[in-house]
Design a protein around this motif. Structure first.
Motif, PDB file in Angstrom:
ATOM      1  N   ALA A  53      -4.018 -21.233  27.533  1.00 13.47           N
ATOM      2  CA  ALA A  53      -3.097 -20.093  27.634  1.00 13.47           C
ATOM      3  C   ALA A  53      -3.027 -19.523  29.049  1.00 13.47           C
ATOM      4  O   ALA A  53      -1.943 -19.174  29.524  1.00 13.47           O
ATOM      5  CB  ALA A  53      -3.506 -19.007  26.637  1.00 13.47           C
ATOM      6  N   GLN A  54      -4.168 -19.456  29.757  1.00 14.92           N
ATOM      7  CA  GLN A  54      -4.115 -18.867  31.107  1.00 14.92           C
ATOM      8  C   GLN A  54      -3.362 -19.770  32.079  1.00 14.92           C
ATOM      9  O   GLN A  54      -2.634 -19.289  32.951  1.00 14.92           O
ATOM     10  CB  GLN A  54      -5.506 -18.481  31.642  1.00 14.92           C
ATOM     11  CG  GLN A  54      -6.493 -19.610  31.813  1.00 14.92           C
ATOM     12  CD  GLN A  54      -7.294 -19.844  30.540  1.00 14.92           C
ATOM     13  OE1 GLN A  54      -6.789 -19.727  29.427  1.00 14.92           O
ATOM     14  NE2 GLN A  54      -8.572 -20.200  30.690  1.00 14.92           N
ATOM     15  N   GLU A  57       0.367 -19.363  31.463  1.00 14.10           N
ATOM     16  CA  GLU A  57       0.937 -18.178  32.136  1.00 14.10           C
ATOM     17  C   GLU A  57       1.236 -18.460  33.608  1.00 14.10           C
ATOM     18  O   GLU A  57       2.308 -18.141  34.102  1.00 14.10           O
ATOM     19  CB  GLU A  57      -0.038 -16.990  32.019  1.00 14.10           C
ATOM     20  CG  GLU A  57      -0.059 -16.385  30.639  1.00 14.10           C
ATOM     21  CD  GLU A  57      -0.983 -15.178  30.557  1.00 14.10           C
ATOM     22  OE1 GLU A  57      -0.466 -14.066  30.385  1.00 14.10           O
ATOM     23  OE2 GLU A  57      -2.210 -15.358  30.671  1.00 14.10           O
ATOM     24  N   HIS A  60       4.099 -21.117  33.887  1.00 12.87           N
ATOM     25  CA  HIS A  60       5.378 -20.559  33.425  1.00 12.87           C
ATOM     26  C   HIS A  60       5.932 -19.564  34.440  1.00 12.87           C
ATOM     27  O   HIS A  60       7.141 -19.484  34.652  1.00 12.87           O
ATOM     28  CB  HIS A  60       5.197 -19.905  32.050  1.00 12.87           C
ATOM     29  CG  HIS A  60       6.484 -19.570  31.365  1.00 12.87           C
ATOM     30  ND1 HIS A  60       7.221 -18.449  31.684  1.00 12.87           N
ATOM     31  CD2 HIS A  60       7.171 -20.213  30.383  1.00 12.87           C
ATOM     32  CE1 HIS A  60       8.309 -18.423  30.919  1.00 12.87           C
ATOM     33  NE2 HIS A  60       8.305 -19.474  30.126  1.00 12.87           N
ATOM     34  N   ALA A  61       5.033 -18.817  35.076  1.00 14.32           N
ATOM     35  CA  ALA A  61       5.473 -17.819  36.072  1.00 14.32           C
ATOM     36  C   ALA A  61       6.229 -18.497  37.213  1.00 14.32           C
ATOM     37  O   ALA A  61       7.185 -17.939  37.763  1.00 14.32           O
ATOM     38  CB  ALA A  61       4.265 -17.054  36.611  1.00 14.32           C
ATOM     39  N   GLY A  64       9.101 -21.376  34.846  1.00  8.50           N
ATOM     40  CA  GLY A  64       9.498 -21.036  33.476  1.00  8.50           C
ATOM     41  C   GLY A  64      10.838 -21.595  33.037  1.00  8.50           C
ATOM     42  O   GLY A  64      10.991 -22.085  31.914  1.00  8.50           O
ATOM     43  N   LYS A  79      -5.022 -15.385  21.931  1.00  5.49           N
ATOM     44  CA  LYS A  79      -4.055 -15.892  22.917  1.00  5.49           C
ATOM     45  C   LYS A  79      -2.653 -16.046  22.310  1.00  5.49           C
ATOM     46  O   LYS A  79      -1.716 -16.461  22.989  1.00  5.49           O
ATOM     47  CB  LYS A  79      -4.506 -17.257  23.453  1.00  5.49           C
ATOM     48  CG  LYS A  79      -5.878 -17.246  24.118  1.00  5.49           C
ATOM     49  CD  LYS A  79      -5.846 -16.530  25.452  1.00  5.49           C
ATOM     50  CE  LYS A  79      -7.167 -16.669  26.182  1.00  5.49           C
ATOM     51  NZ  LYS A  79      -7.198 -15.879  27.413  1.00  5.49           N
ATOM     52  N   THR A  82       0.523 -14.431  24.101  1.00  2.00           N
ATOM     53  CA  THR A  82       1.034 -15.166  25.264  1.00  2.00           C
ATOM     54  C   THR A  82       1.900 -16.338  24.818  1.00  2.00           C
ATOM     55  O   THR A  82       2.987 -16.588  25.359  1.00  2.00           O
ATOM     56  CB  THR A  82      -0.156 -15.716  26.100  1.00  2.00           C
ATOM     57  OG1 THR A  82      -0.950 -14.610  26.514  1.00  2.00           O
ATOM     58  CG2 THR A  82       0.305 -16.502  27.314  1.00  2.00           C
ATOM     59  N   GLU A  85       5.269 -15.406  23.493  1.00  2.00           N
ATOM     60  CA  GLU A  85       6.212 -14.967  24.537  1.00  2.00           C
ATOM     61  C   GLU A  85       6.773 -16.135  25.354  1.00  2.00           C
ATOM     62  O   GLU A  85       7.910 -16.083  25.806  1.00  2.00           O
ATOM     63  CB  GLU A  85       5.514 -13.984  25.491  1.00  2.00           C
ATOM     64  CG  GLU A  85       5.295 -12.611  24.864  1.00  2.00           C
ATOM     65  CD  GLU A  85       4.349 -11.729  25.682  1.00  2.00           C
ATOM     66  OE1 GLU A  85       3.915 -12.160  26.785  1.00  2.00           O
ATOM     67  OE2 GLU A  85       4.046 -10.614  25.215  1.00  2.00           O
ATOM     68  N   LEU A  86       5.974 -17.195  25.538  1.00  2.54           N
ATOM     69  CA  LEU A  86       6.346 -18.218  26.515  1.00  2.54           C
ATOM     70  C   LEU A  86       6.768 -19.566  25.924  1.00  2.54           C
ATOM     71  O   LEU A  86       7.387 -20.367  26.621  1.00  2.54           O
ATOM     72  CB  LEU A  86       5.193 -18.452  27.498  1.00  2.54           C
ATOM     73  CG  LEU A  86       4.681 -17.209  28.251  1.00  2.54           C
ATOM     74  CD1 LEU A  86       3.556 -17.595  29.203  1.00  2.54           C
ATOM     75  CD2 LEU A  86       5.809 -16.513  29.002  1.00  2.54           C
TER      76      LEU A  86
END
Length: 199
Positions: A53-54, A57, A60-61, A64, A79, A82, A85-86
């Motif tokens: 998950a980290q 993030e 994706h940042a 994305g 998790k 997250t 959302e993604l």
């Protein structure tokens, strides 16, 4: 060594031609650094799967909008937010606590080998577990590691039979070493890493 978009495209297109349009190739990006994701986009990769998950993030940042994102690793309930959302799909739903927090479409991970080192629910619990989550699209499994791809066939066949029994359409099964056998047994998604990246 940085990934070459040209090399990835060549391998991706070859595997796409082999598998046909019915099978979605999910590029496993656990070992792909953020800087190399651009080469995957350039190569025409559409769907990526992340295990952590980290890392999801962080990647994706930066990238994305370049891909459709799937979560393919062990799903911890804390998790789930997250991932909701993604990602458009989670391949690894396997606990009641995660089922309570997940909101996106999911595949239930089934541990068909009985190996304690693997996550996934036992086959005997599947019917009950399917009643816990309203948005299950299919099933996923990881057979035991083996040098012969044919060793995976009985597990893939069993997963297909279970999906048929419960009227589920999606089957996420097969990785770089046994994806051909998985496709032969009805996989709708294969999770590929090294075979795409030439490693």
């Amino acid at each position: 060594m940085a990934l070459s978009a040209e090399g990835v495209r060549e391998r991706y297109e070859r595997i796409r031609a082999e598998l046909g349009t019915e099978v979605t190739i999910v590029a496993a990006v656990k070992y792909v650094v953020v800087e190399d994701l651009g080469a995957l986009a350039e190569a025409g990769i559409e769907v990526v799967g992340e295990n952590r998950a980290q890392d999801l993030e962080a990647k994706h940042a930066r990238h994305g909008d370049a891909f459709r994102w799937h979560f393919i690793g062990h799903l911890q309930s804390r998790k789930a937010k997250t991932i909701n959302e993604l990602c458009e799909l989670c391949h690894s739903l396997a606990s009641e606590s995660a089922a309570r927090r997940l909101t996106i479409p999911a595949l239930v991970e089934v541990n068909l080998s009985g190996e304690e080192s693997k996550s996934g629910i036992p086959e005997a619990d599947l019917e009950r577990f399917l009643g816990l989550y309203g948005n299950v699209r299919g099933l996923m499994t990881m057979p035991p590691e083996a040098s012969d791809p044919e060793a995976s066939r009985p597990y893939f066949r069993r997963l297909r039979e279970l999906a048929e029994r419960y009227g589920l359409r999606e089957l996420s099964m097969g990785t770089s070493q046994d994806y051909r056998v998985a496709a032969d047994e009805g996989a709708t998604m294969v999770r590929l890493g090294s075979v795409l990246y030439g490693r």
